[in-house]
Design a protein around this motif. Structure first.
Motif, PDB file in Angstrom:
ATOM      1  N   ILE A   9      -4.982  24.715  -3.255  1.00 11.97           N
ATOM      2  CA  ILE A   9      -5.390  23.681  -4.214  1.00 11.97           C
ATOM      3  C   ILE A   9      -4.248  22.705  -4.446  1.00 11.97           C
ATOM      4  CG2 ILE A   9      -5.992  23.281  -6.634  1.00 11.97           C
ATOM      5  CD1 ILE A   9      -7.612  25.966  -6.443  1.00 11.97           C
ATOM      6  N   PHE A  10      -3.048  23.225  -4.664  1.00  5.61           N
ATOM      7  CA  PHE A  10      -1.881  22.362  -4.880  1.00  5.61           C
ATOM      8  C   PHE A  10      -1.620  21.484  -3.660  1.00  5.61           C
ATOM      9  CE2 PHE A  10      -0.896  24.902  -8.562  1.00  5.61           C
ATOM     10  CZ  PHE A  10      -0.142  24.065  -9.364  1.00  5.61           C
ATOM     11  N   GLU A  11      -1.654  22.073  -2.478  1.00  7.41           N
ATOM     12  CA  GLU A  11      -1.385  21.307  -1.262  1.00  7.41           C
ATOM     13  C   GLU A  11      -2.431  20.219  -1.043  1.00  7.41           C
ATOM     14  OE1 GLU A  11      -0.964  24.438   1.638  1.00  7.41           O
ATOM     15  OE2 GLU A  11       1.146  24.774   1.083  1.00  7.41           O
ATOM     16  N   SER A  12      -3.684  20.532  -1.330  1.00  9.26           N
ATOM     17  CA  SER A  12      -4.750  19.544  -1.215  1.00  9.26           C
ATOM     18  C   SER A  12      -4.532  18.387  -2.200  1.00  9.26           C
ATOM     19  CB  SER A  12      -6.100  20.213  -1.475  1.00  9.26           C
ATOM     20  OG  SER A  12      -7.128  19.265  -1.566  1.00  9.26           O
ATOM     21  N   GLU A  13      -4.172  18.719  -3.426  1.00 16.86           N
ATOM     22  CA  GLU A  13      -3.914  17.694  -4.440  1.00 16.86           C
ATOM     23  C   GLU A  13      -2.699  16.835  -4.062  1.00 16.86           C
ATOM     24  OE1 GLU A  13      -5.687  16.743  -7.205  1.00 16.86           O
ATOM     25  OE2 GLU A  13      -7.208  18.089  -6.398  1.00 16.86           O
ATOM     26  N   ILE A  14      -1.695  17.455  -3.465  1.00 14.00           N
ATOM     27  CA  ILE A  14      -0.506  16.708  -3.036  1.00 14.00           C
ATOM     28  C   ILE A  14      -0.886  15.697  -1.962  1.00 14.00           C
ATOM     29  CG2 ILE A  14       1.669  16.936  -1.748  1.00 14.00           C
ATOM     30  CD1 ILE A  14       2.204  19.483  -3.432  1.00 14.00           C
ATOM     31  N   VAL A  15      -1.674  16.112  -0.983  1.00  8.89           N
ATOM     32  CA  VAL A  15      -2.098  15.207   0.094  1.00  8.89           C
ATOM     33  C   VAL A  15      -2.896  14.037  -0.486  1.00  8.89           C
ATOM     34  CG1 VAL A  15      -3.590  15.013   2.131  1.00  8.89           C
ATOM     35  CG2 VAL A  15      -2.016  16.937   1.914  1.00  8.89           C
ATOM     36  N   LYS A  16      -3.848  14.328  -1.377  1.00  7.51           N
ATOM     37  CA  LYS A  16      -4.654  13.266  -1.996  1.00  7.51           C
ATOM     38  C   LYS A  16      -3.774  12.297  -2.785  1.00  7.51           C
ATOM     39  CE  LYS A  16      -8.049  16.133  -3.597  1.00  7.51           C
ATOM     40  NZ  LYS A  16      -9.166  16.498  -4.464  1.00  7.51           N
ATOM     41  N   THR A  17      -2.830  12.836  -3.528  1.00  6.51           N
ATOM     42  CA  THR A  17      -1.969  12.002  -4.355  1.00  6.51           C
ATOM     43  C   THR A  17      -1.015  11.170  -3.496  1.00  6.51           C
ATOM     44  OG1 THR A  17      -2.146  13.648  -6.120  1.00  6.51           O
ATOM     45  CG2 THR A  17      -0.403  12.005  -6.343  1.00  6.51           C
ATOM     46  N   GLN A  18      -0.523  11.737  -2.393  1.00  2.00           N
ATOM     47  CA  GLN A  18       0.335  10.968  -1.484  1.00  2.00           C
ATOM     48  C   GLN A  18      -0.431   9.776  -0.910  1.00  2.00           C
ATOM     49  OE1 GLN A  18       1.520  14.227   1.096  1.00  2.00           O
ATOM     50  NE2 GLN A  18       3.585  14.241   0.226  1.00  2.00           N
ATOM     51  N   LYS A  19      -1.703   9.968  -0.591  1.00  2.00           N
ATOM     52  CA  LYS A  19      -2.528   8.873  -0.083  1.00  2.00           C
ATOM     53  C   LYS A  19      -2.694   7.790  -1.149  1.00  2.00           C
ATOM     54  CE  LYS A  19      -5.129  11.529   3.307  1.00  2.00           C
ATOM     55  NZ  LYS A  19      -6.424  12.129   3.664  1.00  2.00           N
ATOM     56  N   LYS A  20      -2.912   8.214  -2.402  1.00  5.70           N
ATOM     57  CA  LYS A  20      -3.045   7.245  -3.494  1.00  5.70           C
ATOM     58  C   LYS A  20      -1.751   6.466  -3.693  1.00  5.70           C
ATOM     59  CE  LYS A  20      -6.636   9.255  -6.374  1.00  5.70           C
ATOM     60  NZ  LYS A  20      -6.963   9.771  -7.706  1.00  5.70           N
ATOM     61  N   VAL A  21      -0.607   7.154  -3.631  1.00  8.21           N
ATOM     62  CA  VAL A  21       0.685   6.485  -3.794  1.00  8.21           C
ATOM     63  C   VAL A  21       0.843   5.414  -2.721  1.00  8.21           C
ATOM     64  CG1 VAL A  21       3.193   6.792  -3.568  1.00  8.21           C
ATOM     65  CG2 VAL A  21       1.877   8.361  -5.009  1.00  8.21           C
ATOM     66  N   LYS A  22       0.536   5.761  -1.492  1.00  5.81           N
ATOM     67  CA  LYS A  22       0.659   4.802  -0.385  1.00  5.81           C
ATOM     68  C   LYS A  22      -0.265   3.606  -0.609  1.00  5.81           C
ATOM     69  CE  LYS A  22       0.565   4.522   4.608  1.00  5.81           C
ATOM     70  NZ  LYS A  22       1.779   4.758   5.326  1.00  5.81           N
ATOM     71  N   GLN A  23      -1.491   3.882  -1.021  1.00  4.42           N
ATOM     72  CA  GLN A  23      -2.457   2.816  -1.273  1.00  4.42           C
ATOM     73  C   GLN A  23      -1.977   1.907  -2.409  1.00  4.42           C
ATOM     74  OE1 GLN A  23      -6.208   4.198  -2.873  1.00  4.42           O
ATOM     75  NE2 GLN A  23      -7.329   2.524  -1.908  1.00  4.42           N
ATOM     76  N   TYR A  24      -1.506   2.488  -3.502  1.00  5.87           N
ATOM     77  CA  TYR A  24      -1.020   1.694  -4.629  1.00  5.87           C
ATOM     78  C   TYR A  24       0.228   0.898  -4.261  1.00  5.87           C
ATOM     79  CZ  TYR A  24      -4.234   4.288  -7.679  1.00  5.87           C
ATOM     80  OH  TYR A  24      -5.339   4.829  -8.275  1.00  5.87           O
ATOM     81  N   GLU A  25       1.087   1.467  -3.414  1.00  6.77           N
ATOM     82  CA  GLU A  25       2.282   0.734  -2.984  1.00  6.77           C
ATOM     83  C   GLU A  25       1.890  -0.527  -2.215  1.00  6.77           C
ATOM     84  OE1 GLU A  25       5.678   4.216  -2.605  1.00  6.77           O
ATOM     85  OE2 GLU A  25       4.428   3.791  -0.861  1.00  6.77           O
ATOM     86  N   GLU A  26       0.860  -0.412  -1.385  1.00  7.46           N
ATOM     87  CA  GLU A  26       0.383  -1.581  -0.645  1.00  7.46           C
ATOM     88  C   GLU A  26      -0.234  -2.616  -1.572  1.00  7.46           C
ATOM     89  OE1 GLU A  26      -2.237  -0.099   2.403  1.00  7.46           O
ATOM     90  OE2 GLU A  26      -0.631   1.065   3.349  1.00  7.46           O
ATOM     91  N   LEU A  27      -0.979  -2.156  -2.571  1.00  8.28           N
ATOM     92  CA  LEU A  27      -1.640  -3.078  -3.501  1.00  8.28           C
ATOM     93  C   LEU A  27      -0.680  -3.698  -4.521  1.00  8.28           C
ATOM     94  CD1 LEU A  27      -4.892  -1.027  -4.167  1.00  8.28           C
ATOM     95  CD2 LEU A  27      -4.695  -3.134  -2.829  1.00  8.28           C
ATOM     96  N   ALA A  28       0.465  -3.077  -4.712  1.00  8.96           N
ATOM     97  CA  ALA A  28       1.420  -3.544  -5.724  1.00  8.96           C
ATOM     98  C   ALA A  28       2.516  -4.426  -5.135  1.00  8.96           C
ATOM     99  CB  ALA A  28       2.041  -2.351  -6.442  1.00  8.96           C
ATOM    100  N   GLN A  29       2.261  -4.973  -3.952  1.00 11.75           N
ATOM    101  CA  GLN A  29       3.244  -5.860  -3.339  1.00 11.75           C
ATOM    102  C   GLN A  29       3.454  -7.095  -4.221  1.00 11.75           C
ATOM    103  OE1 GLN A  29       5.028  -5.287  -0.449  1.00 11.75           O
ATOM    104  NE2 GLN A  29       4.109  -3.262  -0.620  1.00 11.75           N
ATOM    105  N   PRO A  30       4.678  -7.635  -4.237  1.00 11.36           N
ATOM    106  CA  PRO A  30       4.941  -8.834  -5.049  1.00 11.36           C
ATOM    107  C   PRO A  30       4.095 -10.027  -4.587  1.00 11.36           C
ATOM    108  CG  PRO A  30       6.976  -7.907  -4.156  1.00 11.36           C
ATOM    109  CD  PRO A  30       5.848  -7.152  -3.544  1.00 11.36           C
ATOM    110  N   ILE A  31       3.767 -10.897  -5.536  1.00 12.39           N
ATOM    111  CA  ILE A  31       3.017 -12.111  -5.242  1.00 12.39           C
ATOM    112  C   ILE A  31       4.029 -13.190  -4.864  1.00 12.39           C
ATOM    113  CG2 ILE A  31       1.434 -13.858  -6.119  1.00 12.39           C
ATOM    114  CD1 ILE A  31       0.849 -10.398  -6.503  1.00 12.39           C
ATOM    115  N   ALA A  32       3.924 -13.711  -3.665  1.00 10.59           N
ATOM    116  CA  ALA A  32       4.860 -14.743  -3.210  1.00 10.59           C
ATOM    117  C   ALA A  32       4.644 -16.026  -4.008  1.00 10.59           C
ATOM    118  CB  ALA A  32       4.652 -15.006  -1.722  1.00 10.59           C
ATOM    119  N   PRO A  33       5.735 -16.647  -4.491  1.00 16.97           N
ATOM    120  CA  PRO A  33       5.582 -17.874  -5.292  1.00 16.97           C
ATOM    121  C   PRO A  33       5.038 -19.047  -4.488  1.00 16.97           C
ATOM    122  CG  PRO A  33       7.905 -17.341  -4.972  1.00 16.97           C
ATOM    123  CD  PRO A  33       7.104 -16.215  -4.388  1.00 16.97           C
ATOM    124  N   ASP A  34       5.198 -19.017  -3.186  1.00 14.77           N
ATOM    125  CA  ASP A  34       4.708 -20.131  -2.376  1.00 14.77           C
ATOM    126  C   ASP A  34       3.268 -19.927  -1.906  1.00 14.77           C
ATOM    127  OD1 ASP A  34       5.362 -18.025  -0.736  1.00 14.77           O
ATOM    128  OD2 ASP A  34       6.063 -19.296   0.908  1.00 14.77           O
TER     129      ASP A  34
END
Length: 107
Positions: A9-34
């Motif tokens: 259960i822990f390992e499954s939750e870790i894998v799911k959470t790692q995927k969410k972290v990666k997804q959020y990191e991609e979505l949280a990229q800075p907005i370029a001013p230009d």
């Protein structure tokens, strides 16, 4: 419940959470001013980035808690609240595997 089932259960939750972290990191990229997306759209993008940053922070905290508690599995520390030293119900562990505290101390 045996240790192997809890570990799975822990390992499954870790894998799911790692995927969410990666997804959020991609979505949280800075907005370029230009980036010419318009003033209102830029404000929406900045607001959305703030929401994604918060989601990323929570996902990283969850991941840290899951890894910490997985590391305790099989030791005397697993399933014992570090604050009150009482045993944590297995239902609580399965419902919130990232938490180290019992329901009362988590409040």
């Amino acid at each position: 419940m045996d240790v192997q089932k809890i570990r799975a259960i822990f390992e499954s939750e870790i894998v799911k959470t790692q995927k969410k972290v990666k997804q959020y990191e991609e979505l949280a990229q800075p907005i370029a001013p230009d980036n010419a997306i318009g003033r209102v759209s830029r404000m929406d993008a900045i607001n959305n980035k703030g929401v994604m940053d918060a989601a990323l922070r929570k996902a990283k905290e969850r991941l840290e808690g899951l890894k910490r508690n997985l590391g305790k599995l099989g030791t005397d520390e697993f399933g014992v609240c570090p604050k009150c030293k009482q045993e944590i119900a297995i239902e609580r562990i399965l419902l919130a595997p990232q938490s180290s505290f019992c329901v009362n101390c988590a409040r």
